[in-house]
Design a protein around this motif. Structure first.
Motif, short mmCIF file in Angstrom:
data_model
loop_
_atom_site.label_atom_id
_atom_site.label_comp_id
_atom_site.label_asym_id
_atom_site.label_seq_id
_atom_site.Cartn_x
_atom_site.Cartn_y
_atom_site.Cartn_z
N ASP A 62 60.59 14.21 -81.69
CA ASP A 62 60.24 15.63 -81.58
C ASP A 62 59.05 15.92 -82.50
O ASP A 62 59.17 15.95 -83.71
CB ASP A 62 61.45 16.49 -81.97
CG ASP A 62 61.22 17.96 -81.67
OD1 ASP A 62 60.05 18.39 -81.61
OD2 ASP A 62 62.21 18.70 -81.52
N TRP A 63 57.89 16.14 -81.88
CA TRP A 63 56.66 16.43 -82.62
C TRP A 63 56.21 17.87 -82.38
O TRP A 63 55.02 18.18 -82.39
CB TRP A 63 55.55 15.45 -82.23
CG TRP A 63 55.68 14.12 -82.92
CD1 TRP A 63 56.75 13.65 -83.61
CD2 TRP A 63 54.68 13.09 -83.00
NE1 TRP A 63 56.51 12.39 -84.10
CE2 TRP A 63 55.25 12.03 -83.74
CE3 TRP A 63 53.39 12.97 -82.50
CZ2 TRP A 63 54.54 10.85 -83.99
CZ3 TRP A 63 52.70 11.80 -82.76
CH2 TRP A 63 53.25 10.76 -83.49
N SER A 64 57.16 18.76 -82.16
CA SER A 64 56.84 20.16 -81.87
C SER A 64 56.02 20.80 -83.00
O SER A 64 55.11 21.59 -82.74
CB SER A 64 58.12 20.96 -81.64
OG SER A 64 58.86 20.42 -80.57
N ARG A 65 56.35 20.46 -84.25
CA ARG A 65 55.62 21.06 -85.37
C ARG A 65 54.19 20.56 -85.43
O ARG A 65 53.27 21.31 -85.75
CB ARG A 65 56.35 20.77 -86.68
CG ARG A 65 57.68 21.51 -86.82
CD ARG A 65 58.28 21.30 -88.18
NE ARG A 65 59.52 22.04 -88.35
CZ ARG A 65 60.26 22.03 -89.46
NH1 ARG A 65 59.87 21.32 -90.52
NH2 ARG A 65 61.38 22.73 -89.51
N ARG A 66 53.99 19.29 -85.12
CA ARG A 66 52.63 18.74 -85.15
C ARG A 66 51.77 19.34 -84.04
O ARG A 66 50.56 19.51 -84.20
CB ARG A 66 52.68 17.22 -84.99
CG ARG A 66 53.41 16.51 -86.12
CD ARG A 66 53.27 15.01 -86.00
NE ARG A 66 54.02 14.32 -87.04
CZ ARG A 66 53.89 13.02 -87.33
NH1 ARG A 66 53.02 12.30 -86.63
NH2 ARG A 66 54.59 12.47 -88.29
N PHE A 67 52.40 19.63 -82.91
CA PHE A 67 51.67 20.14 -81.75
C PHE A 67 51.95 21.63 -81.53
O PHE A 67 51.97 22.10 -80.40
CB PHE A 67 52.07 19.35 -80.51
CG PHE A 67 51.77 17.87 -80.58
CD1 PHE A 67 50.62 17.40 -81.18
CD2 PHE A 67 52.65 16.94 -80.03
CE1 PHE A 67 50.33 16.05 -81.24
CE2 PHE A 67 52.37 15.59 -80.08
CZ PHE A 67 51.22 15.13 -80.68
N TRP A 68 52.12 22.37 -82.61
CA TRP A 68 52.59 23.76 -82.50
C TRP A 68 51.70 24.65 -81.63
O TRP A 68 52.23 25.52 -80.92
CB TRP A 68 52.76 24.36 -83.90
CG TRP A 68 51.50 24.48 -84.71
CD1 TRP A 68 51.01 23.57 -85.61
CD2 TRP A 68 50.55 25.55 -84.66
NE1 TRP A 68 49.82 24.00 -86.13
CE2 TRP A 68 49.51 25.22 -85.57
CE3 TRP A 68 50.46 26.75 -83.97
CZ2 TRP A 68 48.41 26.04 -85.79
CZ3 TRP A 68 49.36 27.58 -84.18
CH2 TRP A 68 48.36 27.22 -85.08
N PRO A 69 50.34 24.50 -81.61
CA PRO A 69 49.57 25.39 -80.74
C PRO A 69 49.87 25.17 -79.25
O PRO A 69 49.90 26.13 -78.47
CB PRO A 69 48.11 25.04 -81.07
CG PRO A 69 48.16 24.41 -82.43
CD PRO A 69 49.44 23.65 -82.42
N VAL A 70 50.10 23.93 -78.88
CA VAL A 70 50.44 23.63 -77.48
C VAL A 70 51.83 24.14 -77.16
O VAL A 70 52.07 24.69 -76.08
CB VAL A 70 50.33 22.11 -77.22
CG1 VAL A 70 50.82 21.77 -75.82
CG2 VAL A 70 48.89 21.64 -77.40
N VAL A 71 52.75 23.99 -78.09
CA VAL A 71 54.11 24.51 -77.90
C VAL A 71 54.07 26.03 -77.72
O VAL A 71 54.73 26.59 -76.83
CB VAL A 71 55.02 24.11 -79.08
CG1 VAL A 71 56.36 24.84 -79.02
CG2 VAL A 71 55.24 22.60 -79.08
N ASP A 72 53.28 26.71 -78.54
CA ASP A 72 53.13 28.16 -78.39
C ASP A 72 52.57 28.53 -77.03
O ASP A 72 53.02 29.48 -76.38
CB ASP A 72 52.22 28.71 -79.49
CG ASP A 72 52.89 28.75 -80.86
OD1 ASP A 72 54.12 28.49 -80.92
OD2 ASP A 72 52.20 29.04 -81.85
N ALA A 73 51.56 27.77 -76.58
CA ALA A 73 50.96 28.05 -75.28
C ALA A 73 51.95 27.79 -74.14
O ALA A 73 51.95 28.51 -73.14
CB ALA A 73 49.71 27.17 -75.10
#
Length: 203
Positions: free
Chosen positions: A55-66
């Motif tokens: 789980d790399w949600s924190r590393r890729f947070w802008p994409v997760v937000d989008a």
């Protein structure tokens, strides 16, 4: 209320071949040089997983937000996280730096959709899945992009990718379902320059 979250699906993996298929029942896409990532959205929000289910949600947070702003209640997308140059070409050497300091400069290129609003799409032909994917992510001009494809003409597309200095191409049978693991329904053809670099790193 639904309590169980959508689960990670092991990715479909293309086999490495020397030359791309030439028949017209294949789609051809750019092979993006980045990290394979599965984006999952459900009732509790979006998450981003690597191909090994980290789980790399924190590393890729802008994409997760989008992803949470897309017009769907739930989905599972397959794609590549890249560090694009101004002309759109991926620069793998910039991946770690941007992940650490400038995650907003990453982009996610979606090339498949496995699940959408309660429907498992894995048995649906690829060409139909891509149509559903486009409807979800269009106009795809932001941080979440769409992997364009051509139908047929694999040799010409491969030559064009080499001239642009890209890693290679991925060819997929247009009617193929999505099946986890290695399959000959998807094949990848890498640029000779990239293959030489990989051999040097492995030596």
């Amino acid at each position: 209320m639904q309590t169980e979250r959508l689960k990670f699906i092991k990715p479909m993996k293309p086999l490495l071949v020397r030359e791309p298929p030439v028949s017209d029942d294949w789609l051809h896409e750019i092979k993006y040089d980045g990290f394979r990532v599965q984006l999952i959205l459900d009732w509790a929000g979006a998450r981003a997983f690597t191909r090994n289910e980290h789980d790399w949600s924190r590393r890729f947070w802008p994409v997760v937000d989008a992803a949470e702003k897309l017009k769907a209640k739930s989905f599972i997308l397959d794609g590549e996280m890249i560090a694009p140059e101004p002309d759109g070409r991926p620069n793998f050497l910039q991946m770690h730096s941007r992940m650490a300091w400038n995650a907003e400069l990453l982009a996610y290129v979606a090339f498949d959709i496995l699940y959408l609003d309660g429907e498992d799409l894995r048995a649906v032909p690829l060409i139909e899945r891509k149509a559903k994917l486009w409807q979800l992510v269009k106009p795809a001009t932001g941080i979440i992009q769409y992997s364009q494809h051509v139908e047929g003409g694999g040799a010409d597309f491969y030559e064009a990718a080499q001239r642009m200095g890209l890693e290679g191409i991925v060819s997929k049978r247009r009617e193929s379902p999505y099946k986890s693991g290695a399959t000959d329904a998807w094949v990848k053809t890498k640029s000779p320059n990239y293959l030489r670099r990989e051999r040097k790193r492995a030596a």
